[in-house]
Enzyme design. Sequence first.
Site, PDB file in Angstrom:
ATOM      1  N   PRO A  48       0.829  -1.214   0.000  1.00  0.00           N
ATOM      2  CA  PRO A  48       0.000   0.000   0.000  1.00  0.00           C
ATOM      3  C   PRO A  48       0.857   1.255   0.000  1.00  0.00           C
ATOM      4  CG  PRO A  48      -0.016  -1.062   2.146  1.00  0.00           C
ATOM      5  CD  PRO A  48       0.692  -2.004   1.232  1.00  0.00           C
ATOM      6  N   GLY A  97       2.804   4.572   1.037  1.00  0.00           N
ATOM      7  CA  GLY A  97       3.388   5.088   2.264  1.00  0.00           C
ATOM      8  C   GLY A  97       4.151   4.097   3.106  1.00  0.00           C
ATOM      9  N   VAL A  98       4.420   2.883   2.584  1.00  0.00           N
ATOM     10  CA  VAL A  98       5.144   1.900   3.407  1.00  0.00           C
ATOM     11  C   VAL A  98       6.643   1.935   3.126  1.00  0.00           C
ATOM     12  CG1 VAL A  98       3.155   0.392   3.617  1.00  0.00           C
ATOM     13  CG2 VAL A  98       4.729   0.076   1.705  1.00  0.00           C
ATOM     14  N   GLY A  99       7.110   2.817   2.227  1.00  0.00           N
ATOM     15  CA  GLY A  99       8.543   2.974   2.023  1.00  0.00           C
ATOM     16  C   GLY A  99       9.108   2.210   0.845  1.00  0.00           C
ATOM     17  N   LYS A 100       8.317   1.958  -0.188  1.00  0.00           N
ATOM     18  CA  LYS A 100       8.821   1.188  -1.334  1.00  0.00           C
ATOM     19  C   LYS A 100       9.876   1.990  -2.114  1.00  0.00           C
ATOM     20  CE  LYS A 100       4.753   0.725  -3.155  1.00  0.00           C
ATOM     21  NZ  LYS A 100       3.993   1.459  -2.121  1.00  0.00           N
ATOM     22  N   SER A 143     -13.573 -13.959   2.885  1.00  0.00           N
ATOM     23  CA  SER A 143     -13.189 -14.267   4.269  1.00  0.00           C
ATOM     24  C   SER A 143     -14.300 -13.974   5.268  1.00  0.00           C
ATOM     25  CB  SER A 143     -11.933 -13.479   4.648  1.00  0.00           C
ATOM     26  OG  SER A 143     -12.170 -12.087   4.566  1.00  0.00           O
ATOM     27  N   LYS A 191      -4.973  -8.516  10.193  1.00  0.00           N
ATOM     28  CA  LYS A 191      -6.267  -8.759  10.844  1.00  0.00           C
ATOM     29  C   LYS A 191      -6.105  -8.957  12.342  1.00  0.00           C
ATOM     30  CE  LYS A 191      -8.589 -10.691   6.773  1.00  0.00           C
ATOM     31  NZ  LYS A 191      -9.217 -11.881   6.156  1.00  0.00           N
TER      32      LYS A 191
END
EC number: 3.4.21.53
Length: 811
Positions: free
Chosen positions: A377, A379-382, A699, A742
């Site tokens: 997603p 903003g995770v620093g990719k 799920s 989750k």
Amino acid sequence: MHEETPVLFNFPSSKPDSTLYDASPVERDLIVLPLSDTVLFPHMLAPIFLVDDAALAATDLALDGDRTVLALARRELTLGTTGLSDLYTIGVEAVIQRSRKMPDGTTSVVLEGRRRMRIVSALDHDAALRVRAVAIEHHGEHTIAIEAMMRAVRSLFEKVVRLSRTLPDDAYMMALNVDDPGGLADLIASTLPISIANRQQILETVDPEERLHRISTLLTQELDLLELESRIQSQVQKEVDRSQREFFLREQLKVIQRELGQEDPTQRELASLRSRMAATHLPVKARARAEEELGRLEAMSPVTPEYAVVRTYVEWILNLPWSITTEEAIDLRKAAKVLDEHHHGLAKVKDRILEFIAVRQLAGHNQRAPILCLVGPPGVGKTSLGRSIAEAIGCAFVRLSLGGVRDEAEIRGHRRTYIGAMPGRILQRMKEAGTLNPVFMLDEVDKLGADFRGDPADALLEVLDPEQNSSFSDHYLDLPFDLSRVFFVTTANYLDDIPEPLLDRMEVITLPGYTEDEKLQIARRFLVPRQQAASGLVDTPLRFGQPTLTTLIRSYTYEAGVRNLEREIGSICRKTARRIAEGRTYPRVITPKLVEKLLGPPRYETNTAESSAQIGLATGMVYTGAGGDTMPVEVSLMEGKGVLTLTGQLGEVMQESAQAALSYTRANATALGIDVRRFEKLDIHIHVPEGATPKEGPSAGMTIAVALISALTGRTVRHDLAMTGEITLRGNVLPIGGVKEKLLGALRAGITEVILPQKNSRDLVEVPASTRSRLTIHLVNHLDQVLELVLGPPPPEPEKRSLRSVLARSR
């Protein structure tokens, strides 16, 4: 027969000699002399070359007699048998002044025109045509109008003679000496380059004034044509003169510079390119192409447009790193330290990078560079991870954003035939890197588009294929370039948007969203110091406590990454900097209450567990782009006809899960203690709150089934327990994804126990130990195990038989 342009007009001042011209008879019998490509006018001397048999026969007969002929023009330029129908009916009575045999077999005669004649009748003939002709005479007054017309015609004729390159200057002088209006018109008509038809029309015009009018029209047309021709010639001459002038000036400049010991800038540039080529280690094909283009450049004038095109192409060849490589710093400990300093968590990604470095240390350059695809997603620093990889291995870093790229030429370049052509972005970034082994980040690879200009994803297939990119060919360069030593790192938010052939060439590494604990660590170690430095608060004591950061994470951001969290921290730092700049007091410690004062009321609320067990209400777990969360599922029963209603913006897969849960319940109604006949008398409404948010995925099947069975049996569902899992029609529980997220979301909502499919036990390894210790995790294979864990005791028997009681409890 060939006739030349007339050379002389002879206007007698007295009567002509009677031996040559008998003016007394009105009609005369004359020999016809056919003229092929000219018209003879009265008082004109014209040399004519005769090659036609009819013209030669007429000349011979005339020379044996009084030398008088009737010169008639042909209607069409044809040779051969000539009849009266092939000739015009009006001509000129002429006298052969001279006849001479030429060396090439032709006969040259000089004709002197006398007067206009018209054919009256044809006479008997043998070798040459004989006709009876009558003279055409016109007697008129020399009026003022005619004099004005003559002056106008002379003026136009003067301009035509001045502009024409074929008319002699003395032609105008001859026109000045002619006082007769008809003679003036005849003179000008014989000298102008006009057609035979126009000349014959002038000859047949008897009235001198009308003849002048016709000549005036022809002169005006010729003058317009000559003026246009003169303008065109002048423009062409100016261009030629300027080019020649520039050429001479450049040659003079070269001589002057040589005398002064200076060098021509163009020659200096060519010498620089030649020396650079000699010093650059180019592949065989690239060197041959560069030598060829540089040879063309040396033979080309610098003022030509193609000069700049060829020079740019040669410079691109010389600027690319054909053989330059960066010496890699193969130090695993240093690499691990660099990755830990710049990124918190991401253990799986770091391990993969360190594995690559270790293999490169042992195998050297024989090992192919990997092609990683970091998926996660926003903003995770990719993107920042690519810079960290480059720093960890000591290589150059270049980045190419592919978001919104829709043209294949952006990747492979344009061919040199197009104006303004350039190499594609791949070679542009390679030139920027200056080395064959940089870390090359292709950002947002899932945002590529396609239109009529091609699909850029197809062009990337060659770039990211280890079997092909060793000889990557750009359309502009048209030479093989080695990309096999480039460490490609691509980023994407979703794998579904990447074409399958392109995805097959990459090693996918998933970056999950950060947990709350990881966000706290990232904020404390990276975000707060960086925003304090950006706001000028490096020397200012400003502290963010853990409760403050937790409040920012839970109540002011809702994301998987930390981009918005950094924005909120930056907003607080800027507000504090303003107070300092205004000389007001400012807080040294940012508390949760102060956060609400600075940023306003909380924007998000975390879902919390229900306070008590209820019938028809079960708690599920979901994984969104912002991380994990809980999701309540409500079931309500009403008197009706067995209609199933689903609300809450449920996707197709989730609706199918609800149908599967209802089918399982009806199939196992007896075992569950449910009267089968009740399904026909009840309407079932299944709702998932927050209806404005679309929901999808299988799920939730377990949660829907538990809530449905609870409503039909009247048994309560535990409020402190959350569940997730897909179910089949037989009640089997299938594994799901996003287990880590989750579980973190359930823990954040106050849940203490969770139910997971048995096959998801392997995913618990990625869950932090601190999270596993605070949760009781139940692993199940079948829905029966779930019902034993979550459902309360059955209601009393009387209430169980009362439909109204069941409906009341379900509400």
